[in-house]
Write a protein that holds these residues in place. Sequence first.
Motif, PDB file in Angstrom:
ATOM      1  N   SER A  30       0.859  -1.183   0.000  1.00  0.00           N
ATOM      2  CA  SER A  30       0.000   0.000   0.000  1.00  0.00           C
ATOM      3  C   SER A  30       0.892   1.229   0.000  1.00  0.00           C
ATOM      4  N   VAL A  31       0.286   2.411   0.078  1.00  0.00           N
ATOM      5  CA  VAL A  31       1.073   3.644   0.137  1.00  0.00           C
ATOM      6  C   VAL A  31       2.063   3.599   1.302  1.00  0.00           C
ATOM      7  N   HIS A  32       1.616   3.077   2.428  1.00  0.00           N
ATOM      8  CA  HIS A  32       2.470   3.074   3.621  1.00  0.00           C
ATOM      9  C   HIS A  32       3.678   2.157   3.456  1.00  0.00           C
ATOM     10  N   SER A  33       3.607   1.220   2.517  1.00  0.00           N
ATOM     11  CA  SER A  33       4.737   0.320   2.268  1.00  0.00           C
ATOM     12  C   SER A  33       5.967   1.086   1.782  1.00  0.00           C
ATOM     13  N   PHE A  34       5.754   2.235   1.146  1.00  0.00           N
ATOM     14  CA  PHE A  34       6.884   3.043   0.685  1.00  0.00           C
ATOM     15  C   PHE A  34       7.663   3.581   1.886  1.00  0.00           C
ATOM     16  N   ARG A  35       6.954   3.903   2.932  1.00  0.00           N
ATOM     17  CA  ARG A  35       7.598   4.379   4.166  1.00  0.00           C
ATOM     18  C   ARG A  35       8.451   3.261   4.783  1.00  0.00           C
ATOM     19  N   HIS A  36       7.875   2.064   4.849  1.00  0.00           N
ATOM     20  CA  HIS A  36       8.637   0.920   5.360  1.00  0.00           C
ATOM     21  C   HIS A  36       9.867   0.662   4.495  1.00  0.00           C
ATOM     22  N   THR A  37       9.696   0.805   3.181  1.00  0.00           N
ATOM     23  CA  THR A  37      10.791   0.548   2.245  1.00  0.00           C
ATOM     24  C   THR A  37      11.937   1.535   2.465  1.00  0.00           C
ATOM     25  N   PHE A  38      11.604   2.795   2.666  1.00  0.00           N
ATOM     26  CA  PHE A  38      12.623   3.814   2.947  1.00  0.00           C
ATOM     27  C   PHE A  38      13.412   3.446   4.194  1.00  0.00           C
ATOM     28  N   ALA A  39      12.704   3.028   5.235  1.00  0.00           N
ATOM     29  CA  ALA A  39      13.369   2.687   6.500  1.00  0.00           C
ATOM     30  C   ALA A  39      14.323   1.513   6.322  1.00  0.00           C
ATOM     31  N   VAL A  40      13.858   0.483   5.628  1.00  0.00           N
ATOM     32  CA  VAL A  40      14.706  -0.688   5.404  1.00  0.00           C
ATOM     33  C   VAL A  40      15.925  -0.315   4.564  1.00  0.00           C
ATOM     34  N   ASN A  41      15.732   0.505   3.533  1.00  0.00           N
ATOM     35  CA  ASN A  41      16.849   0.917   2.691  1.00  0.00           C
ATOM     36  C   ASN A  41      17.867   1.743   3.469  1.00  0.00           C
ATOM     37  N   CYS A  42      17.381   2.568   4.410  1.00  0.00           N
ATOM     38  CA  CYS A  42      18.297   3.343   5.247  1.00  0.00           C
ATOM     39  C   CYS A  42      19.147   2.415   6.111  1.00  0.00           C
ATOM     40  N   LEU A  43      18.543   1.361   6.631  1.00  0.00           N
ATOM     41  CA  LEU A  43      19.298   0.383   7.415  1.00  0.00           C
ATOM     42  C   LEU A  43      20.293  -0.362   6.538  1.00  0.00           C
ATOM     43  N   LYS A  44      19.900  -0.642   5.303  1.00  0.00           N
ATOM     44  CA  LYS A  44      20.799  -1.342   4.381  1.00  0.00           C
ATOM     45  C   LYS A  44      22.080  -0.550   4.121  1.00  0.00           C
ATOM     46  N   ILE A  45      21.952   0.775   4.108  1.00  0.00           N
ATOM     47  CA  ILE A  45      23.130   1.595   3.824  1.00  0.00           C
ATOM     48  C   ILE A  45      23.875   1.983   5.091  1.00  0.00           C
ATOM     49  N   GLY A  46      23.419   1.443   6.254  1.00  0.00           N
ATOM     50  CA  GLY A  46      24.174   1.636   7.482  1.00  0.00           C
ATOM     51  C   GLY A  46      23.795   2.833   8.327  1.00  0.00           C
ATOM     52  N   MET A  47      22.632   3.436   8.093  1.00  0.00           N
ATOM     53  CA  MET A  47      22.203   4.556   8.924  1.00  0.00           C
ATOM     54  C   MET A  47      21.979   4.084  10.357  1.00  0.00           C
ATOM     55  N   ARG A  48      22.503   4.829  11.330  1.00  0.00           N
ATOM     56  CA  ARG A  48      22.309   4.483  12.737  1.00  0.00           C
ATOM     57  C   ARG A  48      20.825   4.499  13.079  1.00  0.00           C
ATOM     58  N   ILE A  49      20.425   3.554  13.913  1.00  0.00           N
ATOM     59  CA  ILE A  49      19.008   3.397  14.200  1.00  0.00           C
ATOM     60  C   ILE A  49      18.439   4.599  14.943  1.00  0.00           C
ATOM     61  N   ASP A  50      19.239   5.270  15.780  1.00  0.00           N
ATOM     62  CA  ASP A  50      18.732   6.441  16.493  1.00  0.00           C
ATOM     63  C   ASP A  50      18.507   7.606  15.534  1.00  0.00           C
ATOM     64  N   ILE A  51      19.365   7.704  14.499  1.00  0.00           N
ATOM     65  CA  ILE A  51      19.169   8.745  13.477  1.00  0.00           C
ATOM     66  C   ILE A  51      17.937   8.419  12.647  1.00  0.00           C
ATOM     67  N   LEU A  52      17.786   7.152  12.278  1.00  0.00           N
ATOM     68  CA  LEU A  52      16.626   6.738  11.488  1.00  0.00           C
ATOM     69  C   LEU A  52      15.325   7.019  12.250  1.00  0.00           C
ATOM     70  N   ALA A  53      15.328   6.795  13.552  1.00  0.00           N
ATOM     71  CA  ALA A  53      14.133   7.062  14.369  1.00  0.00           C
ATOM     72  C   ALA A  53      13.732   8.528  14.269  1.00  0.00           C
ATOM     73  N   GLN A  54      14.738   9.427  14.272  1.00  0.00           N
ATOM     74  CA  GLN A  54      14.459  10.863  14.158  1.00  0.00           C
ATOM     75  C   GLN A  54      13.936  11.202  12.768  1.00  0.00           C
ATOM     76  N   VAL A  55      14.556  10.629  11.736  1.00  0.00           N
ATOM     77  CA  VAL A  55      14.128  10.895  10.355  1.00  0.00           C
ATOM     78  C   VAL A  55      12.706  10.403  10.124  1.00  0.00           C
ATOM     79  N   MET A  56      12.382   9.246  10.688  1.00  0.00           N
ATOM     80  CA  MET A  56      11.056   8.659  10.501  1.00  0.00           C
ATOM     81  C   MET A  56       9.996   9.334  11.371  1.00  0.00           C
ATOM     82  N   GLY A  57      10.433  10.050  12.418  1.00  0.00           N
ATOM     83  CA  GLY A  57       9.486  10.706  13.310  1.00  0.00           C
ATOM     84  C   GLY A  57       8.827   9.746  14.274  1.00  0.00           C
ATOM     85  N   HIS A  58       9.528   8.663  14.626  1.00  0.00           N
ATOM     86  CA  HIS A  58       8.976   7.695  15.583  1.00  0.00           C
ATOM     87  C   HIS A  58       9.057   8.238  16.998  1.00  0.00           C
ATOM     88  N   LYS A  59       8.006   8.025  17.764  1.00  0.00           N
ATOM     89  CA  LYS A  59       8.001   8.458  19.162  1.00  0.00           C
ATOM     90  C   LYS A  59       8.952   7.617  19.997  1.00  0.00           C
TER      91      LYS A  59
END
Length: 362
Positions: free
Chosen positions: A286-315
């Motif tokens: 669905s549309v929301h799958s693109f958001r999940h895909t971005f997150a997974v791709n960020c992890l694939k390229i080695g983005m730190r999880i705390d930075i990814l949390a900020q980029v994604m806007g997770h509480k």
Amino acid sequence: MAIPINSNYNIEEICSTFGIEREDFLRLISGKQEEPSNLKTIIEVIDEFMGTVKKSNKSATTISYYASFLSQFKSFLNEVDPSIDLLGLTEVLFNEFILEKCISRDGGSLSRGSINTYQSIIRELLFFSLIMKYINIDLRPRFEKLTTDILPRYIPDDVASNIIIKSHHTSRPHLNNTIIIFLLGTGCRLSEVTKLRINQFDVLNNLIFIKKSKGYKDRYIPMYPEVKNIVLSYLQRTGIKEWNRNNEKSLFTKGFGEDRPPLSNKYIQRTVKSILKEIQMDQRFSVHSFRHTFAVNCLKIGMRIDILAQVMGHKSIETTRVYTKLLPHDLKNDVMEKFPFPFEKLMQKLIPNGGATNGETN
């Protein structure tokens, strides 16, 4: 030679026994189904359903639990699309709600038992809808008891590339292609995309500013070159010759120049669903799958999880940690060996011909 059939069944007696109308029974045995004329939104039915729950013999604690869960679900639907009807109540939508909105008391992800309890409430809601004739098919089998953890569904690279290619062949190729690439390259929520203004797409600092919405904080998303180039090309095609930090018009629109009414959530949902249906992936993503895909791709390229949390806007960072379960150990090791790996290389791989498109101006 036709064989004569002598039926001793009394239709009126059957209808009386099972509490159904004669016309409904005849449609059932003939295999015909009538589309409900009063198809309601999920939000409308939640309100009615809660009215019956409050009058039931359930305990006060149980009623409070139902009310709390359904209130959260309504809030999620209002952010995603309040017009989603009962037939749109799918496993994918429910899973998105669980992954995006639900956390345990200790800040982690919900237990399988809690999710199954939520699903049982959804099944009750759907049974209520069936009784009230708001739907004519039983949708409860969509929500079977979980035996494994819910994991976000992300779009594989080959499917993502196919989606991008198909976006060139839609009724508004440049607009739709730009939106698809923006979703893949930013991880924005649907409501954030439709609310985005031109001055929030900060080309000078290569940052996308996401203003806080209900329940979320302000945040910045890095602007990757491929996303930047394609969005700027789209702006030029729609009458914006240069970026101005004072321009508060909608970034994405069907309009032109300064006449830029915002897109509706429904427009993007229908566009994405149409493309996914064409490649026979509409039941999986669905549309929301693109958001999940971005997150997974960020992890694939080695983005730190705390930075990814900020980029994604997770509480909670625990929400972000769910994505690490999608990566096998060998891939995790490979990611760390290649870190830092530029995200733009991944975007270049996904976007054929630099995202160039032919067709209409918007």
